[in-house]
Design a protein around this motif. Sequence first.
Motif, PDB file in Angstrom:
ATOM      1  N   THR A   1     -24.367   5.610  12.887  1.00  8.88           N
ATOM      2  CA  THR A   1     -24.252   7.077  12.828  1.00  8.88           C
ATOM      3  C   THR A   1     -25.461   7.682  12.128  1.00  8.88           C
ATOM      4  OG1 THR A   1     -21.839   6.966  12.827  1.00  8.88           O
ATOM      5  CG2 THR A   1     -22.834   8.985  11.994  1.00  8.88           C
TER       6      THR A   1
ATOM      7  N   GLY B   1     -28.265   7.637  14.415  1.00  6.34           N
ATOM      8  CA  GLY B   1     -28.090   8.709  15.384  1.00  6.34           C
ATOM      9  C   GLY B   1     -28.488  10.059  14.815  1.00  6.34           C
ATOM     10  N   ASP B   2     -28.107  10.298  13.554  1.00  8.26           N
ATOM     11  CA  ASP B   2     -28.474  11.574  12.917  1.00  8.26           C
ATOM     12  C   ASP B   2     -29.985  11.706  12.773  1.00  8.26           C
ATOM     13  OD1 ASP B   2     -25.779  12.167  12.746  1.00  8.26           O
ATOM     14  OD2 ASP B   2     -25.618  11.729  10.605  1.00  8.26           O
TER      15      ASP B   2
ATOM     16  N   TYR C   1     -24.833   6.837  18.542  1.00  3.52           N
ATOM     17  CA  TYR C   1     -23.448   7.281  18.320  1.00  3.52           C
ATOM     18  C   TYR C   1     -22.479   6.450  19.174  1.00  3.52           C
ATOM     19  CZ  TYR C   1     -25.471  11.449  16.085  1.00  3.52           C
ATOM     20  OH  TYR C   1     -26.166  12.313  15.264  1.00  3.52           O
TER      21      TYR C   1
ATOM     22  N   ALA D   1     -19.776   9.630  13.841  1.00 10.37           N
ATOM     23  CA  ALA D   1     -20.270   9.436  15.207  1.00 10.37           C
ATOM     24  C   ALA D   1     -19.627  10.426  16.157  1.00 10.37           C
ATOM     25  CB  ALA D   1     -19.994   8.004  15.649  1.00 10.37           C
TER      26      ALA D   1
ATOM     27  N   GLY E   1     -21.511  13.565  15.689  1.00 11.33           N
ATOM     28  CA  GLY E   1     -22.801  13.514  16.358  1.00 11.33           C
ATOM     29  C   GLY E   1     -22.669  13.695  17.858  1.00 11.33           C
ATOM     30  N   THR E   2     -21.662  13.022  18.431  1.00 14.68           N
ATOM     31  CA  THR E   2     -21.435  13.154  19.873  1.00 14.68           C
ATOM     32  C   THR E   2     -21.083  14.592  20.240  1.00 14.68           C
ATOM     33  OG1 THR E   2     -20.676  10.853  19.957  1.00 14.68           O
ATOM     34  CG2 THR E   2     -20.046  12.282  21.787  1.00 14.68           C
TER      35      THR E   2
END
Length: 436
Positions: free
Chosen positions: A217, A220-221, A236, A249, A252-253
């Motif tokens: 996560t 992803g960020d 994510y 996550a 984020g999605t």
Amino acid sequence: MRRALTRLALAAALAAVLLGVAAVLIRPRATAPATPANQVAAPPAADVLAARVARAQRQLRDVPGDWPGWAALGGAYLEQARITADPGLYPKAEQAARRSLQLRRDGNSDALVVLGALANARHDFATARAQARAALAVNDHDADAYGVLADALTQLGDAPGATGAVQRMLDLRPGLAAYARASYDLELHGRIAEADDLMRRALNDAVDRHDVAFCRTQLGDLAFARGDLEAATGEYAAALTADPAALGALAGTAKIRAAHGDLSGYADLTARLPGPSTLVEYAELLRAAGRGSEAAEQLALADAADRLFTANGGTDGLATAALALAQGRPSDAVTAARAEWTRRRHPDVADTLAWALHQDGKDKEAFRYAQRALAGGARPAVYAYHLGMIQLGLGRPAEARTELARALATNPYFSPVEAPIARRALAALTPPGGNR
């Protein structure tokens, strides 16, 4: 310290922000064999944390005088609260840690660390700093205490002190918790590539599915912050494969879907994570989509969630300020953000206060705080957007153009609501035939 972090980063770079809190990442004092991250393909049948809590409770029923056991139970409750975003677990964590201290007052750094981490989770960063220092007075080789101290000093705005605590943690116990905090420290200094490298080292040290999901996560960020939606989507997805309930996550999605005009991810997210910040974000997206009555419902829920967090001992002036801005009360937002600034000097607080002042028509003062937000080296798109709009309000078109262009170059998807405003403002500032 910077040299030391650079050396680490060259050799191979928290902040988790559920409930707006830096990741706690307290590990059980007993070590467990590490499993490489790429081997954590399927979630175990039983939830790791629930099992840890149940095991600790059984042990304490048999041995009620086990003071380290009470501290471990407090840490497990706190980790559960972080993962489930449930502040209702905070009182349980506090009760267990204080029971440990009742049983063993002297030399009990374990309980002090849990109380410090709890204070961080409640945004009482001054208390967290004091608890961490008390734990270090007992045991100055306690890596978890340095982790709590690093989180507190980061939020209080003591950047050199936070970096020093992270370095000490790295020296004592290099691993996921230390790498994750070092990654966040580098991110706050604007060293994104190195932050990404260290988070990948943290991923390599991930032990269970929650740890894998946390690291994925964060990666992803970091990808989203630089506008790389494809990479962020992949990270994510990997986090959700490791832990389908990973709220970070899911958030984020939802952001990525919203960037493509699809708000369904936020509907699912707010059902699972009804925190004030998430609800306010959803409300603003709904309002921008012309769904005003649904936006009002989300703001009402955000207000209730903010009061729930406060009722469980927490204080989050940023969430209160964001809610006030979303409800069209800029003066109240300024009041909440100023109060938060008296408690801590994190760049996010400076940025929020600057934006609240701008919305309240006080651009001259807002400019000072917008500069403070950038002083440490971090340059997220939203900081640049806010500074650009403040420059515009001050009648400085050239400076506004520079910052708005910087925001969109950093991450053109930074906000489905504010990015279009930035584009329109930049277009209006760009002379005919100029580079748009």
